[in-house]
Write a protein that holds these residues in place. Structure first.
Motif, PDB file in Angstrom:
ATOM      1  N   GLY A  79     -78.704 -88.155 -20.101  1.00 23.65           N
ATOM      2  CA  GLY A  79     -79.436 -88.985 -19.528  1.00 23.65           C
ATOM      3  C   GLY A  79     -79.365 -89.472 -21.043  1.00 23.65           C
ATOM      4  O   GLY A  79     -79.022 -89.160 -21.955  1.00 23.65           O
ATOM      5  N   GLY A  80     -80.728 -90.581 -21.153  1.00 21.30           N
ATOM      6  CA  GLY A  80     -80.935 -90.492 -22.671  1.00 21.30           C
ATOM      7  C   GLY A  80     -82.473 -91.675 -22.574  1.00 21.30           C
ATOM      8  O   GLY A  80     -82.493 -92.602 -21.514  1.00 21.30           O
ATOM      9  N   ARG A  81     -82.859 -91.673 -23.919  1.00 24.38           N
ATOM     10  CA  ARG A  81     -84.245 -92.931 -23.976  1.00 24.38           C
ATOM     11  C   ARG A  81     -84.558 -93.031 -25.353  1.00 24.38           C
ATOM     12  O   ARG A  81     -83.855 -92.356 -26.426  1.00 24.38           O
ATOM     13  N   LEU A  82     -84.252 -94.537 -25.190  1.00 28.21           N
ATOM     14  CA  LEU A  82     -84.590 -95.500 -26.218  1.00 28.21           C
ATOM     15  C   LEU A  82     -86.152 -96.388 -26.991  1.00 28.21           C
ATOM     16  O   LEU A  82     -85.925 -97.194 -25.935  1.00 28.21           O
ATOM     17  N   THR A  83     -85.912 -96.571 -27.569  1.00 33.33           N
ATOM     18  CA  THR A  83     -87.416 -97.257 -28.355  1.00 33.33           C
ATOM     19  C   THR A  83     -86.351 -97.914 -29.617  1.00 33.33           C
ATOM     20  O   THR A  83     -85.716 -97.835 -31.105  1.00 33.33           O
ATOM     21  N   GLN A 134     -80.981 -88.637 -26.337  1.00 31.27           N
ATOM     22  CA  GLN A 134     -79.647 -87.592 -25.836  1.00 31.27           C
ATOM     23  C   GLN A 134     -80.155 -86.200 -24.996  1.00 31.27           C
ATOM     24  O   GLN A 134     -80.288 -85.151 -25.791  1.00 31.27           O
ATOM     25  N   ASP A 135     -79.554 -86.363 -23.744  1.00 35.77           N
ATOM     26  CA  ASP A 135     -80.401 -85.267 -22.950  1.00 35.77           C
ATOM     27  C   ASP A 135     -78.680 -84.677 -22.448  1.00 35.77           C
ATOM     28  O   ASP A 135     -77.773 -85.661 -21.693  1.00 35.77           O
ATOM     29  N   LEU A 136     -78.290 -83.625 -22.751  1.00 36.11           N
ATOM     30  CA  LEU A 136     -77.055 -83.292 -22.519  1.00 36.11           C
ATOM     31  C   LEU A 136     -77.400 -82.133 -21.370  1.00 36.11           C
ATOM     32  O   LEU A 136     -77.785 -81.071 -21.861  1.00 36.11           O
ATOM     33  N   GLY A 204     -71.091 -91.277 -19.640  1.00 39.82           N
ATOM     34  CA  GLY A 204     -71.987 -92.593 -19.444  1.00 39.82           C
ATOM     35  C   GLY A 204     -72.987 -93.175 -20.983  1.00 39.82           C
ATOM     36  O   GLY A 204     -73.140 -94.271 -20.226  1.00 39.82           O
ATOM     37  N   PRO A 205     -72.393 -93.135 -21.253  1.00 39.56           N
ATOM     38  CA  PRO A 205     -72.918 -94.269 -22.740  1.00 39.56           C
ATOM     39  C   PRO A 205     -72.510 -95.820 -22.990  1.00 39.56           C
ATOM     40  O   PRO A 205     -72.744 -96.394 -22.546  1.00 39.56           O
ATOM     41  N   LEU A 206     -71.454 -95.860 -21.816  1.00 38.71           N
ATOM     42  CA  LEU A 206     -70.469 -97.037 -21.488  1.00 38.71           C
ATOM     43  C   LEU A 206     -71.439 -97.618 -20.735  1.00 38.71           C
ATOM     44  O   LEU A 206     -71.368 -98.650 -20.411  1.00 38.71           O
ATOM     45  N   ARG A 224     -86.660-101.635 -25.113  1.00 42.13           N
ATOM     46  CA  ARG A 224     -87.178 -99.819 -24.342  1.00 42.13           C
ATOM     47  C   ARG A 224     -86.396-100.000 -23.308  1.00 42.13           C
ATOM     48  O   ARG A 224     -86.024-100.468 -22.939  1.00 42.13           O
ATOM     49  N   PHE A 225     -85.407 -98.054 -23.240  1.00 41.54           N
ATOM     50  CA  PHE A 225     -84.338 -98.468 -22.354  1.00 41.54           C
ATOM     51  C   PHE A 225     -84.337 -96.641 -21.729  1.00 41.54           C
ATOM     52  O   PHE A 225     -84.462 -95.857 -22.772  1.00 41.54           O
ATOM     53  N   SER A 226     -84.213 -96.407 -21.010  1.00 39.15           N
ATOM     54  CA  SER A 226     -83.670 -95.343 -20.501  1.00 39.15           C
ATOM     55  C   SER A 226     -83.089 -94.677 -19.129  1.00 39.15           C
ATOM     56  O   SER A 226     -82.861 -95.945 -18.145  1.00 39.15           O
ATOM     57  N   PHE A 227     -82.714 -93.493 -18.808  1.00 34.98           N
ATOM     58  CA  PHE A 227     -81.270 -93.580 -17.769  1.00 34.98           C
ATOM     59  C   PHE A 227     -81.006 -91.950 -17.938  1.00 34.98           C
ATOM     60  O   PHE A 227     -80.957 -91.358 -18.544  1.00 34.98           O
ATOM     61  N   ARG A 228     -80.336 -92.211 -16.526  1.00 38.44           N
ATOM     62  CA  ARG A 228     -79.804 -90.476 -15.959  1.00 38.44           C
ATOM     63  C   ARG A 228     -78.966 -91.077 -15.543  1.00 38.44           C
ATOM     64  O   ARG A 228     -78.798 -92.036 -14.530  1.00 38.44           O
TER      65      ARG A 228
END
Length: 269
Positions: A79-83, A134-136, A204-206, A224-228
């Motif tokens: 997953g990840g988080r972005l600003t 970026q969460d790996l 996942g990024p796609l 803002r965007f976050s995903f898992r």
């Protein structure tokens, strides 16, 4: 003191144009114009020679880079988080500064797990444009005969929905644009026989990219965007991008949840 890696890139507009074509988007990118949302993933390559790669095609960990070797062979983008502070501009020099924020191991139900969080700050013209975490996750190979985990069931209360389809050509082109050598995305035998997937795995990024553009199309610029990632999606499967309020998710053809996300648009700030 944290070790930092820095990469620069002139953000060639032609690569963004190729990315838009690959995704089937009608927009264009002009010299000096804003890059599409999340398209910084098409830049800041760090090529390594063949002898510096691991069995999966990624740069081998523990070789002086940011990610240590935890002794766990399978890598997944969890997953990840972005600003998004302001757009990156095509055709102008930009810099990515990266640090390792988290690196630890835990015992999971299926064996040991390694967790890594990288932070990337993207700068251009002396200003920060994007902050990304970026969460790996790293884990052992699947044990023979052990069934995969039961996936979560996706919500069905969406107010907006978009059908998306994948094939091996799309996955190959996205891997090429992002210089992602992970073999699970283009080597079917490796994906099935070594890492235990049912087919080629959609990046996942796609999926995150498609969700971001879906939200932007409906709600305007995303800040803002976050995903898992919650379950793999393979190249032969049709999926649904779903939205309700500020929640997004990817629903597989059998109703499983493949990804969940949250976003905030300027109009919702």
């Amino acid at each position: 003191m944290q070790h930092t890696e820095t990469h620069s890139d002139p953000l060639d507009p032609a690569r963004a144009a190729a990315g838009l074509i690959t995704l089937g988007r009608a927009e264009t990118v002009a010299q000096g114009g804003p890059l599409p949302l999340f398209f910084h993933h098409l830049y800041f390559w760090s090529p390594q020679p063949p002898e510096a790669l691991g069995r999966d095609g990624h740069p081998r960990v523990g070789q002086g880079g940011l990610i240590p070797d935890m002794g766990l062979p399978r890598r997944m983008w969890a997953g990840g988080r972005l600003t998004f502070h302001q757009p990156l501009l095509a055709g102008q020099d930009a810099e990515r500064r990266s640090v390792l924020e988290v690196s630890n191991t835990k015992q999971g139900r299926s064996g040991p797990l390694g967790f890594v969080t990288l932070r990337h700050d993207y700068h251009q013209g002396g200003r920060i444009c994007v902050t990304e975490w970026q969460d790996l996750v790293y884990r052992e190979d699947p044990a023979p005969g052990v069934p995969p985990p039961v996936p979560l069931v996706a919500r069905t209360d969406e107010t907006e929905r978009r059908i998306v389809r994948f094939d091996s050509t799309l996955l190959f082109r996205y891997s090429a644009l992002t210089f992602n050598g992970h073999r699970i995305h283009y080597d079917l035998d490796y994906a099935r026989e070594v890492e235990g997937y049912a087919g080629l795995v959609v990046h996942g990024p796609l999926l995150a990219q498609l969700l971001m553009l879906f939200a932007q199309d409906l709600c305007g610029p995303v800040v803002r965007f976050s995903f898992r990632a919650t379950a793999p999606l393979t190249h032969t499967e049709t999926a649904e991008l779903c939205l309700k309020d500020q929640a997004l998710w990817v629903r597989g053809p059998d109703g499983r949840q493949c990804m969940e996300a949250q976003f905030r648009a300027i109009s919702q700030a």
